[in-house]
Write a protein that holds these residues in place. Structure first.
Motif, mmCIF file in Angstrom:
data_model
loop_
_atom_site.group_PDB
_atom_site.id
_atom_site.type_symbol
_atom_site.label_atom_id
_atom_site.label_comp_id
_atom_site.label_asym_id
_atom_site.label_seq_id
_atom_site.Cartn_x
_atom_site.Cartn_y
_atom_site.Cartn_z
ATOM 1 N N HIS A 71 -58.681 -84.935 22.980
ATOM 2 C CA HIS A 71 -58.757 -84.579 21.557
ATOM 3 C C HIS A 71 -59.905 -83.611 21.314
ATOM 4 O O HIS A 71 -59.752 -82.599 20.623
ATOM 5 C CB HIS A 71 -58.955 -85.850 20.725
ATOM 6 C CG HIS A 71 -59.130 -85.601 19.258
ATOM 7 N ND1 HIS A 71 -58.190 -84.955 18.491
ATOM 8 C CD2 HIS A 71 -60.154 -85.913 18.408
ATOM 9 C CE1 HIS A 71 -58.602 -84.892 17.231
ATOM 10 N NE2 HIS A 71 -59.797 -85.454 17.157
ATOM 11 N N LYS A 81 -59.888 -79.505 20.179
ATOM 12 C CA LYS A 81 -60.683 -79.010 19.059
ATOM 13 C C LYS A 81 -61.555 -77.847 19.495
ATOM 14 O O LYS A 81 -61.649 -76.812 18.812
ATOM 15 C CB LYS A 81 -61.564 -80.136 18.506
ATOM 16 C CG LYS A 81 -60.817 -81.230 17.778
ATOM 17 C CD LYS A 81 -60.289 -80.745 16.446
ATOM 18 C CE LYS A 81 -59.684 -81.869 15.644
ATOM 19 N NZ LYS A 81 -59.143 -81.400 14.342
ATOM 20 N N GLN A 87 -59.590 -74.752 19.998
ATOM 21 C CA GLN A 87 -59.189 -74.211 18.700
ATOM 22 C C GLN A 87 -60.339 -73.421 18.075
ATOM 23 O O GLN A 87 -60.136 -72.331 17.532
ATOM 24 C CB GLN A 87 -58.787 -75.370 17.782
ATOM 25 C CG GLN A 87 -58.460 -74.946 16.353
ATOM 26 C CD GLN A 87 -58.207 -76.152 15.458
ATOM 27 O OE1 GLN A 87 -57.741 -77.198 15.914
ATOM 28 N NE2 GLN A 87 -58.532 -76.020 14.188
ATOM 29 N N TRP A 88 -61.561 -73.982 18.148
ATOM 30 C CA TRP A 88 -62.721 -73.315 17.539
ATOM 31 C C TRP A 88 -63.108 -72.050 18.284
ATOM 32 O O TRP A 88 -63.520 -71.063 17.684
ATOM 33 C CB TRP A 88 -63.902 -74.286 17.477
ATOM 34 C CG TRP A 88 -63.624 -75.492 16.629
ATOM 35 C CD1 TRP A 88 -62.768 -75.562 15.559
ATOM 36 C CD2 TRP A 88 -64.166 -76.806 16.790
ATOM 37 N NE1 TRP A 88 -62.760 -76.833 15.042
ATOM 38 C CE2 TRP A 88 -63.595 -77.617 15.766
ATOM 39 C CE3 TRP A 88 -65.064 -77.373 17.684
ATOM 40 C CZ2 TRP A 88 -63.916 -78.969 15.616
ATOM 41 C CZ3 TRP A 88 -65.387 -78.715 17.542
ATOM 42 C CH2 TRP A 88 -64.812 -79.504 16.518
ATOM 43 N N ASN A 108 -65.666 -89.013 20.116
ATOM 44 C CA ASN A 108 -65.731 -87.897 19.173
ATOM 45 C C ASN A 108 -67.145 -87.349 19.045
ATOM 46 O O ASN A 108 -67.346 -86.140 18.919
ATOM 47 C CB ASN A 108 -65.202 -88.326 17.811
ATOM 48 C CG ASN A 108 -63.698 -88.517 17.809
ATOM 49 O OD1 ASN A 108 -62.991 -87.910 18.601
ATOM 50 N ND2 ASN A 108 -63.201 -89.374 16.944
ATOM 51 N N ALA A 168 -66.924 -78.175 11.114
ATOM 52 C CA ALA A 168 -65.847 -78.857 11.833
ATOM 53 C C ALA A 168 -66.415 -79.798 12.891
ATOM 54 O O ALA A 168 -65.900 -80.902 13.096
ATOM 55 C CB ALA A 168 -64.914 -77.830 12.475
ATOM 56 N N GLU A 169 -67.475 -79.383 13.573
ATOM 57 C CA GLU A 169 -68.118 -80.255 14.563
ATOM 58 C C GLU A 169 -68.701 -81.488 13.882
ATOM 59 O O GLU A 169 -68.670 -82.593 14.430
ATOM 60 C CB GLU A 169 -69.198 -79.478 15.308
ATOM 61 C CG GLU A 169 -68.637 -78.446 16.280
ATOM 62 C CD GLU A 169 -69.688 -77.491 16.817
ATOM 63 O OE1 GLU A 169 -69.405 -76.788 17.810
ATOM 64 O OE2 GLU A 169 -70.798 -77.416 16.239
ATOM 65 N N LEU A 215 -65.878 -83.819 13.214
ATOM 66 C CA LEU A 215 -65.488 -84.488 14.452
ATOM 67 C C LEU A 215 -66.499 -85.582 14.792
ATOM 68 O O LEU A 215 -66.127 -86.669 15.245
ATOM 69 C CB LEU A 215 -65.395 -83.481 15.606
ATOM 70 C CG LEU A 215 -65.020 -84.068 16.976
ATOM 71 C CD1 LEU A 215 -63.666 -84.761 16.915
ATOM 72 C CD2 LEU A 215 -65.012 -82.969 18.044
#
Length: 221
Positions: free
Chosen positions: A8, A12, A15-16, A83, A141-142, A145
């Protein structure tokens, strides 16, 4: 064996970073290719005109991540969930490792201040001395997460089944209904008794309405 980023978290990060199979200069003027790979991470050294495949980009990324995963494992002294670990791997993948080791983020985290991490992440949004919106978005976003899945329900705790809206519970609407029903008697008579009853009804309706609205607002929060 060094702990690895979760699937997961890896998705991510990819994507970033975004996939670029042709070498380009990033916001700091550094030649980059694949999933944000630069010479700072090791070979291959990106150069103008270089082109790679998506499979090669993935292979380079997985090789690069080893040192960043190790950096988190070796420098963070508190226990992290998947995460949280992934968020920090993404973070250090995007900044110099030496800067991470001296950061207030790491110091606060090792002191047990988990809540400080999202705020500290947002302090790392500049490249070449200028704030970059892409970095702002990534740090945010981090941070998400980092907080994702941080609060979980124990397997031994059964969630409360609340099938009746709080506002519709008898103890909430009872006073209102009871007070309102008295208006029928009031409307069919006159005299001192009816006037006294009217005062009681008005007070009752006012109190019932107050608690009705209070519960309604609390239920909507």
């Amino acid at each position: 064996m060094t702990r690895q980023i979760s699937p997961h978290g890896l998705e991510k990060l990819k994507q970033w970073e975004g996939l670029k199979t042709k070498a380009y200069k990033d916001s700091g003027g550094v030649w980059t290719i694949g999933y944000g790979h630069t010479a700072m991470a090791g070979s291959p050294v990106p150069y103008q005109g270089q082109v790679i495949t998506a499979a090669e980009a993935e292979s380079i990324l997985l090789k690069d991540l080893v040192q960043y995963e190790a950096a988190i494992e070796n420098n963070v002294k508190v226990k992290l969930n998947d995460n949280q670990f992934a968020a920090l791997v993404s973070f250090v993948y995007n900044i110099p490792l030496a800067s991470f080791k001296k950061s207030k983020l790491l110091k606060k985290l090792n002191a047990g201040n988990f809540n400080a991490v999202p705020t500290e992440l947002m302090k790392w949004t500049k490249a070449g001395g200028k704030k970059i919106q892409g970095l702002v978005n990534r740090r945010r976003a981090e941070g998400y997460l980092w907080m994702e899945g941080a609060f979980v329900t124990s397997k031994d705790v059964v969630p409360e089944q609340n099938t009746v809206h709080p506002v519709l519970k008898p103890e909430v609407i009872g006073p209102v209904i009871s007070a309102a029903s008295g208006l029928t008697g009031f409307a069919t008579g006159s005299g001192p008794f009816q006037w006294a009853l009217a005062v009681v009804i008005v007070i009752g309706v006012a109190i019932g309405s107050f608690y009705f609205l209070k519960r309604f607002r609390e239920a909507e929060l």
